[in-house]
Motif scaffolding. Structure first.
Motif, PDB file in Angstrom:
ATOM      1  N   ARG A  56       0.884  -1.391  -0.115  1.00  0.00           N
ATOM      2  CA  ARG A  56       0.051  -0.015   0.016  1.00  0.00           C
ATOM      3  C   ARG A  56       1.080   1.099  -0.132  1.00  0.00           C
ATOM      4  O   ARG A  56       0.731   2.322  -0.703  1.00  0.00           O
ATOM      5  CB  ARG A  56      -0.971  -0.040   1.156  1.00  0.00           C
ATOM      6  N   ALA A  57       1.842   1.253   0.596  1.00  0.00           N
ATOM      7  CA  ALA A  57       2.701   2.300   0.973  1.00  0.00           C
ATOM      8  C   ALA A  57       3.700   2.683  -0.421  1.00  0.00           C
ATOM      9  O   ALA A  57       3.617   4.017  -0.956  1.00  0.00           O
ATOM     10  CB  ALA A  57       3.863   2.121   1.926  1.00  0.00           C
ATOM     11  N   ARG A  58       3.809   1.765  -1.180  1.00  0.00           N
ATOM     12  CA  ARG A  58       4.766   1.882  -2.514  1.00  0.00           C
ATOM     13  C   ARG A  58       3.686   2.556  -3.373  1.00  0.00           C
ATOM     14  O   ARG A  58       4.065   3.166  -4.129  1.00  0.00           O
ATOM     15  CB  ARG A  58       5.155   0.462  -2.837  1.00  0.00           C
ATOM     16  N   GLU A  59       2.199   1.891  -3.424  1.00  0.00           N
ATOM     17  CA  GLU A  59       1.316   2.420  -4.420  1.00  0.00           C
ATOM     18  C   GLU A  59       1.041   4.085  -3.956  1.00  0.00           C
ATOM     19  O   GLU A  59       1.330   4.867  -4.846  1.00  0.00           O
ATOM     20  CB  GLU A  59       0.059   1.642  -4.233  1.00  0.00           C
ATOM     21  N   ARG A  60       0.923   4.570  -2.801  1.00  0.00           N
ATOM     22  CA  ARG A  60       0.891   5.852  -2.247  1.00  0.00           C
ATOM     23  C   ARG A  60       2.036   6.562  -2.692  1.00  0.00           C
ATOM     24  O   ARG A  60       1.962   7.758  -3.299  1.00  0.00           O
ATOM     25  CB  ARG A  60       0.842   5.815  -0.859  1.00  0.00           C
ATOM     26  N   LEU A  61       3.164   6.158  -2.748  1.00  0.00           N
ATOM     27  CA  LEU A  61       4.188   6.830  -3.040  1.00  0.00           C
ATOM     28  C   LEU A  61       4.513   6.954  -4.422  1.00  0.00           C
ATOM     29  O   LEU A  61       4.780   8.329  -5.061  1.00  0.00           O
ATOM     30  CB  LEU A  61       5.615   6.134  -2.442  1.00  0.00           C
ATOM     31  N   ALA A  62       4.086   6.079  -5.119  1.00  0.00           N
ATOM     32  CA  ALA A  62       4.290   6.267  -6.715  1.00  0.00           C
ATOM     33  C   ALA A  62       3.293   7.039  -7.085  1.00  0.00           C
ATOM     34  O   ALA A  62       3.570   7.986  -8.198  1.00  0.00           O
ATOM     35  CB  ALA A  62       3.880   4.847  -7.277  1.00  0.00           C
ATOM     36  N   VAL A  63       2.025   7.427  -6.610  1.00  0.00           N
ATOM     37  CA  VAL A  63       1.407   8.236  -6.934  1.00  0.00           C
ATOM     38  C   VAL A  63       1.471   9.790  -6.506  1.00  0.00           C
ATOM     39  O   VAL A  63       1.543  10.794  -7.552  1.00  0.00           O
ATOM     40  CB  VAL A  63      -0.322   8.296  -6.336  1.00  0.00           C
ATOM     41  N   ARG A  64       2.533   9.919  -5.726  1.00  0.00           N
ATOM     42  CA  ARG A  64       3.174  11.219  -5.441  1.00  0.00           C
ATOM     43  C   ARG A  64       4.333  11.512  -6.338  1.00  0.00           C
ATOM     44  O   ARG A  64       5.201  12.499  -5.942  1.00  0.00           O
ATOM     45  CB  ARG A  64       3.461  11.184  -3.990  1.00  0.00           C
ATOM     46  N   GLY A  65       4.617  10.479  -6.964  1.00  0.00           N
ATOM     47  CA  GLY A  65       5.878  10.774  -7.832  1.00  0.00           C
ATOM     48  C   GLY A  65       7.132  10.486  -7.249  1.00  0.00           C
ATOM     49  O   GLY A  65       8.171  10.811  -7.918  1.00  0.00           O
ATOM     50  N   VAL A  66       7.133   9.731  -6.050  1.00  0.00           N
ATOM     51  CA  VAL A  66       8.193   9.089  -5.603  1.00  0.00           C
ATOM     52  C   VAL A  66       8.875   8.116  -6.401  1.00  0.00           C
ATOM     53  O   VAL A  66       8.075   7.389  -6.845  1.00  0.00           O
ATOM     54  CB  VAL A  66       7.923   8.599  -4.162  1.00  0.00           C
ATOM     55  N   ARG A  67      10.280   8.066  -6.421  1.00  0.00           N
ATOM     56  CA  ARG A  67      10.644   7.181  -7.396  1.00  0.00           C
ATOM     57  C   ARG A  67      11.533   6.211  -6.441  1.00  0.00           C
ATOM     58  O   ARG A  67      11.890   6.410  -5.353  1.00  0.00           O
ATOM     59  CB  ARG A  67      11.706   7.823  -8.367  1.00  0.00           C
ATOM     60  N   PHE A  68      11.855   4.888  -7.183  1.00  0.00           N
ATOM     61  CA  PHE A  68      12.525   3.931  -6.135  1.00  0.00           C
ATOM     62  C   PHE A  68      13.678   3.613  -7.098  1.00  0.00           C
ATOM     63  O   PHE A  68      13.797   3.338  -8.347  1.00  0.00           O
ATOM     64  CB  PHE A  68      11.418   2.728  -6.200  1.00  0.00           C
ATOM     65  N   THR A  69      14.788   3.563  -6.527  1.00  0.00           N
ATOM     66  CA  THR A  69      15.990   3.197  -6.934  1.00  0.00           C
ATOM     67  C   THR A  69      16.950   2.446  -5.797  1.00  0.00           C
ATOM     68  O   THR A  69      16.279   1.606  -4.912  1.00  0.00           O
ATOM     69  CB  THR A  69      16.884   4.511  -7.234  1.00  0.00           C
ATOM     70  N   THR A  70      18.143   1.773  -6.259  1.00  0.00           N
ATOM     71  CA  THR A  70      19.019   1.114  -5.471  1.00  0.00           C
ATOM     72  C   THR A  70      20.413   1.648  -5.385  1.00  0.00           C
ATOM     73  O   THR A  70      20.772   2.441  -5.976  1.00  0.00           O
ATOM     74  CB  THR A  70      19.235  -0.312  -6.236  1.00  0.00           C
ATOM     75  N   THR A  71      21.178   1.043  -4.383  1.00  0.00           N
ATOM     76  CA  THR A  71      22.528   1.734  -4.113  1.00  0.00           C
ATOM     77  C   THR A  71      23.436   1.743  -5.411  1.00  0.00           C
ATOM     78  O   THR A  71      24.278   2.216  -5.511  1.00  0.00           O
ATOM     79  CB  THR A  71      23.194   1.051  -2.917  1.00  0.00           C
ATOM     80  N   ALA A  72      23.096   0.420  -5.881  1.00  0.00           N
ATOM     81  CA  ALA A  72      24.099   0.270  -7.074  1.00  0.00           C
ATOM     82  C   ALA A  72      23.943   1.247  -8.178  1.00  0.00           C
ATOM     83  O   ALA A  72      24.934   1.487  -8.961  1.00  0.00           O
ATOM     84  CB  ALA A  72      23.783  -1.200  -7.815  1.00  0.00           C
ATOM     85  N   ALA A  73      22.692   1.780  -8.381  1.00  0.00           N
ATOM     86  CA  ALA A  73      22.597   2.838  -9.349  1.00  0.00           C
ATOM     87  C   ALA A  73      23.156   4.133  -9.089  1.00  0.00           C
ATOM     88  O   ALA A  73      22.815   5.058  -9.807  1.00  0.00           O
ATOM     89  CB  ALA A  73      20.922   3.131  -9.592  1.00  0.00           C
ATOM     90  N   LEU A  74      23.335   4.347  -7.732  1.00  0.00           N
ATOM     91  CA  LEU A  74      23.742   5.745  -7.588  1.00  0.00           C
ATOM     92  C   LEU A  74      25.403   6.043  -7.535  1.00  0.00           C
ATOM     93  O   LEU A  74      26.253   5.188  -6.773  1.00  0.00           O
ATOM     94  CB  LEU A  74      23.150   6.095  -5.918  1.00  0.00           C
ATOM     95  N   THR A  75      25.556   6.898  -8.240  1.00  0.00           N
ATOM     96  CA  THR A  75      27.152   6.965  -8.431  1.00  0.00           C
ATOM     97  C   THR A  75      27.536   8.476  -8.040  1.00  0.00           C
ATOM     98  O   THR A  75      26.890   9.399  -8.093  1.00  0.00           O
ATOM     99  CB  THR A  75      27.639   6.760 -10.075  1.00  0.00           C
ATOM    100  N   SER A  76      29.054   8.450  -7.951  1.00  0.00           N
ATOM    101  CA  SER A  76      29.408  10.049  -7.567  1.00  0.00           C
ATOM    102  C   SER A  76      29.409  11.022  -8.813  1.00  0.00           C
ATOM    103  O   SER A  76      29.498  10.232  -9.875  1.00  0.00           O
ATOM    104  CB  SER A  76      30.839  10.040  -7.085  1.00  0.00           C
TER     105      SER A  76
END
Ligand code: VGL
Ligand code: ZN
Length: 218
Positions: A198-218
């Motif tokens: 339910r929380a993931r659905e609510r957040l997606a509607v608000r435009g919150v994005r999901f990512t992973t540590t591996a995707a984040l670079t300097s």
């Protein structure tokens, strides 16, 4: 997944309630909760120059404690500010389990916001108490420093991380939840689903994005 370049000035890592009280052996254990420490330390050693942290910090007899009402944990009460889930006593001010996890490297944590300190009001979000109006002051701190994107990690995905992400989106920040650096409680919901879904659905509607540590670079 394509990489996401982190800007040391306008991006910040937000550690939500990375406290032993929410980990196995603690008072309100989240399954796998301790496994957020290693990925969070990698983010703190790598792309993020600055971080903030929240600490759930309740007085004894807090309104969110089931023991304060003689009710079972995970029951719900009608608080003056709305529905309030009741929890086992947790994050008690000054207790060892309410400290930031001792293995978290704190060098880049510039500010720690404590929340849930008022006996009669809970506070899941890093930005507002559960009355949805009393600010913690974090928004001003971030705005003052020119922060525009928040990368949230910690515990629990479906409560304090989700409420923080939702408020941050409403306040106009770009918000990312770092999935592998979060764990959730997953309470069953009345409709047969669970609070993480339910929380993931609510957040997606608000435009919150999901990512992973591996995707984040300097
Ligand atoms: C939390 C329940 C009660 C959290 C804090 O950190 O998600 N959940 N207090
Ligand atoms: Zn709490």
């Amino acid at each position: 997944m394509s990489g996401l370049a982190i800007d040391g000035k306008t991006d910040i890592l937000g550690l939500i309630d990375v406290q032993p009280t929410f980990m196995p052996g603690g008072e309100l254990p989240v399954a796998g909760g301790a496994s957020v420490v290693e990925p969070i330390n990698r983010l703190l050693a790598g792309p993020f120059a600055t971080a903030f942290a929240t600490q759930d910090w309740h007085p004894r007899g807090h309104i969110s404690f089931a023991s304060s009402h003689g009710l079972p944990a995970f029951a719900e009460i009608a608080a003056p500010y709305g529905p309030q889930t009741l929890w086992p006593d947790h994050a008690v001010q000054g207790s060892a389990n309410a400290a930031l996890h001792p293995s978290i490297v704190q060098d880049r944590i510039a500010v720690i916001v404590r929340k849930g300190m008022q006996a009669a009001v809970d506070s899941y979000s890093a930005f507002f108490e559960n009355d949805r109006t009393t600010p913690t002051g974090l928004d001003g701190w971030l705005r003052n420093r020119g922060v525009r994107r928040l990368f949230l990690c910690g515990l629990a995905t479906d409560f304090c991380v989700a409420w923080s992400a939702e408020d941050a989106a409403t306040l106009g920040y770009a918000v990312f939840v770092v999935d592998d650096a979060c764990r959730g409680i997953a309470l069953p919901t009345a409709d047969g689903s669970d609070s993480i879904t339910r929380a993931r659905e609510r957040l997606a509607v608000r435009g919150v994005r999901f990512t992973t540590t591996a995707a984040l670079t300097s």
